[in-house]
Enzyme design. Structure first.
Site: not given
Ligand code: DGL
Length: 272
Positions: A74, A188
């Site tokens: 993430c 993301c």
């Molecule tokens: N998958 C996450 C990232 O790579 C974040 C998504 C979220 O919770 O806003 O930033």
């Protein structure tokens, strides 16, 4: 030798794009996925409470799974909390940050788009990546408010609203001095779930950078340098997802995890 036990972490389903690459790179690994779905989306959180939240949730996931290596799959969590996590836990951590360095090496027009969450685009960490590696480029950073949620809905089997998607990505497609964006960083981990749809609504063709294969290679290197613990206590089976909340759309959510290689699940109670 026992198989490496790897805990992957995200706010939701985005880290599955990284899990898929890690499973390919390390087919014998014991993979446990964890999602703070009660805290999703992280992109909208303020920095201080988010760091506290991530440390607390990570503590519960690590207690349950006793991993050899943790992958923070993430960007929103890595760019704000990776140093804190490394200081708080003994395991080696592999983070995920926007692939600005490879984008700067790849662009011909020197115009790069970075799609990320509103949290990630505000981080000092992201700006310092741009200053260090893309100082010679024009970088259009966009914090997309709804893209992670759209990706989750797609994985749950819902239709993607293409007009809404076009609006979410439009700000990184720009023209300057006769040139235009030719590389877009998917900053993301949710966004590679939408690559096909994004390419369809994009105003022109560009290269998209999904960092998952590079992260998986890094995970393999870290595993090689790590003393593995072995199965000396009871831990969740390979293919388990640990969640912080049973959300209303539970059966669709669990089915989505199942299609991505995580058919079992446990709900983890967070310490107060
Ligand atoms: N998958 C996450 C990232 O790579 C974040 C998504 C979220 O919770 O806003 O930033």
């Amino acid at each position: 030798m026992s198989n490496p036990r790897i805990l992957l972490f995200d706010s939701g389903m985005g880290g599955l794009t990284v899990a898929r690459a890690v499973a390919k790179q390390l087919p014998d690994a014991h993979l446990i996925y964890s999602a703070d779905n009660a805290g999703f989306p992280y992109g909208a959180w303020k920095e201080k409470p988010l760091v506290e939240r991530i440390r607390r949730v990570m503590g519960a996931f690590i207690d349950r799974s006793d991993p050899d290596v943790v992958v923070v799959a993430c960007n929103t969590a890595s760019t704000i909390a990776i140093a804190e996590l490394r200081a708080s836990f003994n395991q080696p951590f592999v983070g995920t940050v926007p692939a600005i360095k490879p984008a700067a090496a790849m662009t011909k027009s020197n115009i790069i788009g970075v799609l990320a969450t509103p949290g990630t685009v505000n981080r000092e960490y992201t700006h310092s990546l741009i200053h260090t590696y893309a100082y010679h480029c024009k970088v259009f950073l966009h914090g997309a408010p709804r893209l992670a949620e759209i990706a989750e809905q797609k994985l749950r089997g819902h239709r993607v609203d293409m007009a809404e998607l076009a609006d979410e990505i439009a700000p990184v497609f720009r023209k300057r001095d006769g040139g235009r964006t030719d590389v877009v960083v998917l900053g993301c981990t949710h966004y590679p779930l939408l690559t096909e749809e994004i390419a369809k609504v994009a105003p022109w063709d560009v290269s998209y950078i999904d960092p998952a294969p590079a992260i998986a290679r890094r995970v393999a290197d870290v595993v090689e340098e790590t003393m593995l613990k072995g199965e000396d206590r009871s831990v969740p089976a390979h293919g388990t997802v640990l969640l912080t909340a049973a959300r209303s759309e539970t059966s669709e959510t669990l089915a989505a995890y199942g299609t991505m290689g995580f058919p079992k699940h446990e709900i983890i109670d967070l310490p107060v």
